[in-house]
Scaffold this motif. Structure first.
Motif, PDB file in Angstrom:
ATOM      1  N   HIS A   1      15.265  10.037  -1.788  1.00  0.00           N
ATOM      2  CA  HIS A   1      16.017  10.968  -0.771  1.00  0.00           C
ATOM      3  C   HIS A   1      14.730  11.895  -0.450  1.00  0.00           C
ATOM      4  O   HIS A   1      14.937  12.853   0.646  1.00  0.00           O
ATOM      5  N   THR A   2      13.189  11.671  -0.818  1.00  0.00           N
ATOM      6  CA  THR A   2      12.250  12.407  -0.244  1.00  0.00           C
ATOM      7  C   THR A   2      11.182  11.338   0.570  1.00  0.00           C
ATOM      8  O   THR A   2      11.086  10.250  -0.024  1.00  0.00           O
ATOM      9  N   LYS A   3      10.480  11.755   1.241  1.00  0.00           N
ATOM     10  CA  LYS A   3       9.347  10.914   1.926  1.00  0.00           C
ATOM     11  C   LYS A   3       8.222  10.641   0.699  1.00  0.00           C
ATOM     12  O   LYS A   3       7.599   9.545   0.900  1.00  0.00           O
ATOM     13  N   GLN A   4       8.024  11.533   0.054  1.00  0.00           N
ATOM     14  CA  GLN A   4       7.149  11.669  -0.961  1.00  0.00           C
ATOM     15  C   GLN A   4       7.584  10.587  -1.880  1.00  0.00           C
ATOM     16  O   GLN A   4       6.458   9.742  -2.293  1.00  0.00           O
ATOM     17  N   GLU A   5       8.632  10.382  -2.618  1.00  0.00           N
ATOM     18  CA  GLU A   5       9.100   9.361  -3.410  1.00  0.00           C
ATOM     19  C   GLU A   5       8.894   8.042  -2.646  1.00  0.00           C
ATOM     20  O   GLU A   5       8.647   7.237  -3.472  1.00  0.00           O
ATOM     21  N   ALA A   6       9.303   8.064  -1.523  1.00  0.00           N
ATOM     22  CA  ALA A   6       9.203   6.593  -0.709  1.00  0.00           C
ATOM     23  C   ALA A   6       7.633   6.147  -0.833  1.00  0.00           C
ATOM     24  O   ALA A   6       7.655   5.001  -0.987  1.00  0.00           O
ATOM     25  N   GLU A   7       6.971   6.975  -0.432  1.00  0.00           N
ATOM     26  CA  GLU A   7       5.483   6.952  -0.258  1.00  0.00           C
ATOM     27  C   GLU A   7       4.829   6.096  -1.598  1.00  0.00           C
ATOM     28  O   GLU A   7       4.077   5.387  -1.476  1.00  0.00           O
ATOM     29  N   VAL A   8       5.422   6.901  -2.853  1.00  0.00           N
ATOM     30  CA  VAL A   8       4.976   6.423  -3.941  1.00  0.00           C
ATOM     31  C   VAL A   8       5.293   4.792  -4.346  1.00  0.00           C
ATOM     32  O   VAL A   8       4.522   4.121  -4.802  1.00  0.00           O
ATOM     33  N   LEU A   9       6.544   4.559  -4.226  1.00  0.00           N
ATOM     34  CA  LEU A   9       7.240   3.304  -4.286  1.00  0.00           C
ATOM     35  C   LEU A   9       6.583   2.292  -3.630  1.00  0.00           C
ATOM     36  O   LEU A   9       6.471   1.099  -3.638  1.00  0.00           O
ATOM     37  N   ALA A  10       6.250   2.482  -2.204  1.00  0.00           N
ATOM     38  CA  ALA A  10       5.724   1.844  -1.087  1.00  0.00           C
ATOM     39  C   ALA A  10       4.232   1.345  -1.496  1.00  0.00           C
ATOM     40  O   ALA A  10       3.760   0.438  -0.939  1.00  0.00           O
ATOM     41  N   GLN A  11       3.407   2.019  -2.334  1.00  0.00           N
ATOM     42  CA  GLN A  11       2.089   1.804  -2.615  1.00  0.00           C
ATOM     43  C   GLN A  11       2.150   0.351  -3.570  1.00  0.00           C
ATOM     44  O   GLN A  11       1.090  -0.168  -3.365  1.00  0.00           O
ATOM     45  N   PHE A  12       3.151  -0.235  -4.288  1.00  0.00           N
ATOM     46  CA  PHE A  12       3.105  -1.233  -4.724  1.00  0.00           C
ATOM     47  C   PHE A  12       3.151  -2.417  -3.839  1.00  0.00           C
ATOM     48  O   PHE A  12       4.152  -2.589  -2.949  1.00  0.00           O
ATOM     49  N   LYS A  13       2.177  -3.430  -4.095  1.00  0.00           N
ATOM     50  CA  LYS A  13       2.150  -4.673  -2.986  1.00  0.00           C
ATOM     51  C   LYS A  13       2.296  -5.829  -3.919  1.00  0.00           C
ATOM     52  O   LYS A  13       1.582  -6.144  -4.627  1.00  0.00           O
ATOM     53  N   PRO A  14       3.555  -6.559  -3.666  1.00  0.00           N
ATOM     54  CA  PRO A  14       3.867  -7.759  -4.593  1.00  0.00           C
ATOM     55  C   PRO A  14       2.939  -8.702  -3.970  1.00  0.00           C
ATOM     56  O   PRO A  14       2.431  -8.674  -2.943  1.00  0.00           O
ATOM     57  N   VAL A  15       2.653  -9.751  -5.056  1.00  0.00           N
ATOM     58  CA  VAL A  15       1.994 -11.001  -4.878  1.00  0.00           C
ATOM     59  C   VAL A  15       3.001 -12.065  -4.703  1.00  0.00           C
ATOM     60  O   VAL A  15       4.091 -12.135  -5.668  1.00  0.00           O
ATOM     61  N   ILE A  16       3.309 -12.767  -3.816  1.00  0.00           N
ATOM     62  CA  ILE A  16       4.538 -13.520  -3.373  1.00  0.00           C
ATOM     63  C   ILE A  16       4.095 -14.930  -3.811  1.00  0.00           C
ATOM     64  O   ILE A  16       3.036 -15.455  -3.499  1.00  0.00           O
TER      65      ILE A  16
END
Length: 326
Positions: free
Chosen positions: A224-239
């Motif tokens: 519910h916050t941009k800060q939390e979204a930015e933390v989760l978005a840092q992960f980059k998966p290897v497909i």
């Protein structure tokens, strides 16, 4: 001699007459019973029709509502009384979707409407979908307004339903579920994503956080916050590029199969990307559910905003694998 034969013939005809009388009597009783049953059935049907007509006239349904009778209902909950709202029509709906397709965000939009109750993934609990009997029992509870959750509204709710993920027993009992939906007049909404690669990124990132718990040791599927979204978005998966195309085609096939199996229902097809770009889709879904149009709001914040090239660790390999394909 002839007199003797006549007496014998006369004696032998007596049993025949008795058999004939017995047969006529039994046949007469059978016909009488059938007629009585038929009259009883007709009377019951007439009484039901009269009762239904009386209820409709009591609720004073307007002309447009009369045309929508298959989709409107007047539930009578076992756990409470609808009171003055007993004549407020209620529409039943179900939201078919897949994980990480925007269904959580979409459901919060629906629940921001004062007259809509969408009860979430009720079939995420396996015991509720262990067989068709448990599924029907659960559905009856929801549509009879006896299901209570944080999404429950007051007795004047106008549309009630829930979110059903396609991997939660939908295909195992699809025929019986389809029959139930058509019998009950349940409106079906399909919500899918057009960009299946972005969905895969979200699936892998969510699976990673389930174990990593990046937000203060807590796993969150939605934020519910941009800060939390930015933390989760840092992960980059290897497909896994070897299985990538097969994976995407499998998801496409699942979506197509669902659309085909439930095409005979009263339904509407939505795509996450279309809703994000065009909020008129939210007006149309409210009209589809037969509720007054309101501005729908959600506190959820989108996690993955950047293009896939910036969200996938092995983007070059993925690009090479998908380049030139559908």
């Amino acid at each position: 001699m002839s007199a003797f034969l006549f007496k014998i013939s006369k004696r032998s005809s007596v049993p025949l007459r008795m058999v004939l009388v017995l047969f006529v009597t039994i046949f007469g009783v059978f016909v009488f019973t059938v007629c009585i049953k038929q009259i009883t059935i007709e009377n019951k049907s007439n009484n039901i029709a009269l009762t239904t007509e009386k209820e409709r006239s009591h609720c004073n349904l307007h002309a447009s509502a009369q045309e929508e009778l298959p989709q409107i209902h007047f539930p009578q909950p076992k756990t409470y009384s609808r009171g003055e709202c007993s004549c407020n029509p209620v529409r039943f709906f179900v939201l078919f979707s897949m994980q990480r397709s925007g269904s959580g965000w979409f459901e919060t939009l629906l629940n921001s409407h004062p007259n809509i109750s969408s009860h979430g993934e009720i079939f995420s609990v396996k015991e509720r979908r262990i067989n068709i009997s448990s599924i029907i029992k659960t559905l009856d509870s929801v549509y009879n307004l006896d299901w209570f959750s944080s999404a429950s509204k007051n007795e004047c709710v106008a549309a009630v339903g829930f979110k059903w993920m396609l991997n939660q027993g939908v295909f195992d009992n699809h025929k019986e579920i389809l029959d139930y939906f058509n019998l009950k007049g349940v409106s079906v909404t399909f919500l899918f994503r057009r960009n299946l690669l972005r969905r895969l990124i979200s699936v892998l990132a969510n699976d990673y956080d389930r174990h990593a718990k990046q937000l203060n040791g807590i796993h969150k599927s939605h934020v519910h916050t941009k800060q939390e979204a930015e933390v989760l978005a840092q992960f980059k998966p290897v497909i896994n590029t070897t299985a990538l195309i097969a994976n995407l085609r499998s998801v496409e096939r699942t979506m197509t199969d669902c659309l085909l199996l439930f095409r005979s229902t009263h339904h509407k097809i939505l795509y996450y990307e279309d809703i994000v770009k065009n909020h008129k889709e939210l007006v149309q879904i409210q009209e589809f559910l037969g509720v007054p149009v309101r501005k729908l709001l959600s506190r959820q914040v989108k996690i993955h905003l950047r293009p896939p090239s910036e969200q996938i660790m092995n983007w070059k390999d993925v690009y090479i694998m998908l380049n030139g394909t559908q």
